[in-house]
Motif scaffolding. Structure first.
Motif, PDB file in Angstrom:
ATOM      1  N   SER A   1      -0.270 -11.083   5.287  1.00 52.85           N
ATOM      2  CA  SER A   1      -0.297 -10.042   6.472  1.00 52.85           C
ATOM      3  C   SER A   1      -0.006  -8.635   6.215  1.00 52.85           C
TER       4      SER A   1
ATOM      5  N   ASP B   1       6.856 -10.003   4.797  1.00 51.56           N
ATOM      6  CA  ASP B   1       6.817 -10.128   3.234  1.00 51.56           C
ATOM      7  C   ASP B   1       5.465  -9.688   2.571  1.00 51.56           C
TER       8      ASP B   1
ATOM      9  N   ASP C   1       2.908 -10.344   0.163  1.00 49.78           N
ATOM     10  CA  ASP C   1       2.168 -11.225  -0.650  1.00 49.78           C
ATOM     11  C   ASP C   1       1.277 -10.315  -1.742  1.00 49.78           C
TER      12      ASP C   1
HETATM   13 MG    MG Z   1       3.181 -12.955   3.939  1.00 50.25          MG
END
Ligand code: MG
Ligand code: CTP
Length: 556
Positions: free
Chosen positions: A213, A224, A226
């Motif tokens: 995202s 978060d 990634d």
């Molecule tokens: Mg994520």
């Protein structure tokens, strides 16, 4: 705990440049609201990565003179951009025009010497600046202007939603308030770039790429980060580079499987982050997971990071989502709304478990938009037919080919409003035959479920995988119940919408308050009063309770 990011700006010439850039690229990467040609995902990645490589992160004293600080740094070369933020201290993100300026700055930077502690001399692009003579620097310096880039509080959000003119307006407001800002995106790429510097100490020429995202245009502030370690062709046989009578190979250590190799690489990078990574704390090696990873917190940026390796397919799925997000302005608005709705009702959580994930919800929205008549989004199979020769992509035997040039995809003729789409979304999934059907965005139609998981959403590239395998029956049921009730609430809206001058929550605001749905559910069961009366009472009860802690939409 996530620190709050407070961005501070100074009304000098450099800050003015930032403001302009900020305004022009406010709608994240895609330019989807205006008519400018849309950039390819790979172009955005390349630009952002290059930008991050000439950027440094500096921890500053709170009383710093911004003007003098920038002048001091300019000795190493012109600065193209900068901003400040607060995250347990004041930080500056400074982007030089040239990469060489960073080296020049590193060359005049010392490793601190402390009396009682010993320092590990790792020369990164993360610095600490101290003032040699604080008293003469602060006197003439006015307070640095602050701008806050945290998502709005529940109270602020309900106010904003209350003043919106329509439900469509409410959805767009939600998107505007929760989408990643230009500075947040820059900080995400910078964080990956700083981690790459560390990883490159072991694996020369490796790349640490953000995915998920943070880059697919569906990230909410606070989501978060990634990232994956891309070792590219390192160690792989490459015929193009061999000539003459001999074939050169690296001497390598061999292990019994690809998985063990991944675990070893991540293990050593995890150790490296833990021991030498400035600002990397809480490093956890989760090597036995299906997809082994290293989880850590990057303290200065405030990001919770998940580092994996060999995750090129996930990067392709990020690109696919980026394309879907850029095709029609309704897509992101609807996805953000569903993500916020799910978070508000604890359908999603930042803790892994048997709940639906944001990724699954996004797939459900995309599928729903493919099912409209006429469709708002094309199927993945159709995007594959538009692919050019340069788009051909096979990863680990999986065909990940689809068109990368957004401008080749015809816009949809569908003119449904967001309000109607939201209502239809809840109705569609409130009545979906989850027991026998699988959601499949490749074909854009339901398929028979190949296995018995309660929720089956086919991974678009690794088609034998179910991306929602973790979801249990009770979580799915909770989703279905809430979807039905939300559809019902929206269908009551016309009758109950308050006049614009009243301060009552309406439309989306009522859907985002967990107490409403639960109480509506109770009221419905009791069937004592007419709907309009029940809603009115509920709204009154919301008004009298503190909204501050009701809706935790700040998480991911
Ligand atoms: Mg994520
Ligand atoms: N992914 C996947 N299959 C899964 C879970 C994740 O392919 N079962 C990939 C997707 O590309 C996803 C990425 O891994 O975008 C990151 O996963 P995650 O962090 O769970 O989702 P995000 O899309 O990043 O959403 P969030 O904002 O909740 O982090």
């Amino acid at each position: 705990l996530r620190p709050t990011h407070r961005l501070l700006s100074y009304p000098g010439p450099v800050a003015a440049d930032l403001k302009r850039e900020e305004q022009s690229s406010r709608n994240v990467e895609t330019g989807s609201e205006d008519k400018t040609p849309k950039k390819k995902f790979s172009e955005v990645q390349k630009e952002r990565r290059e930008q991050a490589q000439r950027t440094v992160l500096i921890h500053c004293p709170s009383k710093i003179s911004e003007k003098k600080f920038l002048k001091y740094l300019s000795q190493h070369g012109p600065i193209s951009n900068h901003f400040f933020y607060e995250s347990f201290g004041l930080y500056a993100v400074v982007e030089f025009c040239q990469k060489e300026s960073v080296t020049s700055l590193q060359n005049v930077t010392r490793t601190p010497s402390m009396d009682t502690e010993a320092a590990i001399p790792f020369k990164s692009r993360f610095f600490n600046v101290k003032m040699k003579n604080p008293s003469n620097q602060t006197s003439e310096q006015p307070c640095i202007q602050c701008s806050n880039h945290t998502p709005p509080s529940s109270k602020k959000l309900s106010e904003l939603l209350c003043y919106a003119e329509s439900i469509d307006d409410q959805l767009n407001t939600l998107l505007k308030e929760f989408q990643l800002t230009e500075e947040d995106i820059k900080l995400r790429y910078l964080t990956c770039s700083l981690i790459e510097d560390l990883a490159a100490a072991y694996f020369q020429d490796c790349i640490v790429r953000p995915f998920g995202s943070s880059v697919n245009s569906f990230g909410k502030l606070g989501c978060d980060l990634d990232m994956f370690l891309d070792l590219g062709e390192i160690g792989k046989f490459n015929t193009n580079k061999t000539s003459g009578n001999f074939l050169m190979e690296f001497q390598v250590k061999n292990v019994s499987s690809e998985r063990i190799a991944t675990q070893k690489i991540l293990s050593v990078i995890g150790e490296c982050l833990d021991h030498f990574g400035p600002g990397c704390v809480g490093v956890q090696k989760i090597l036995n997971a299906r997809c082994p990873l290293v989880r850590f917190s990057h303290q200065a940026s405030g990001f919770q990071c998940d580092l994996t390796t060999n995750n090129r397919i996930a990067l392709k799925s990020s690109e696919l989502l980026y394309i879907y997000g850029a095709l029609d302005s309704r897509v992101r608005a609807l996805v953000f709304c569903i993500r916020c709705w799910a978070r508000a009702h604890s359908l999603t959580s930042s803790i892994p478990g048997s709940w639906i994930t944001n990724f699954s919800l996004t797939m459900m929205v995309i599928f729903f938009l493919q099912r409209r008549s006429p469709p708002i989004l094309p199927t993945l199979d159709y995007l594959k037919t538009l692919a050019g020769a340069e788009d051909k992509c096979i990863i680990e035997g999986h065909n990940c080919t689809f068109v990368s040039d957004l401008n080749r995809i015809k816009p949809s003729g569908n003119t449904e409003t967001l309000e109607s789409l939201l209502k239809e979304f809840f109705e569609y999934f409130g009545n979906f035959a989850f027991n026998k059907n699988s959601i499949n965005i490749r074909q854009g139609r339901e398929q028979n479920k190949p296995e018995s998981s309660p929720l089956h959403i086919q991974n678009p590239f690794e088609t034998s995988l179910n991306i929602s395998k973790n979801v249990n029956q009770s979580q799915l049921q909770k989703f279905v119940d809430l979807a039905r009730e939300s559809a019902w609430i929206l269908s009551q809206e016309d009758k109950d919408r308050p006049s614009p001058s009243s301060n009552r929550p309406w439309g989306l605001a009522t859907l985002l308050l967990p107490s409403v749905v639960n109480s509506v559910s109770l009221a419905k069961k009791k069937k004592k009063k007419p709907a309009s009366e029940r809603i009115k009472n509920l709204l009154e009860s919301i008004k009298s309770s503190s909204p501050e802690n009701d809706t935790n939409t700040n998480g991911k």
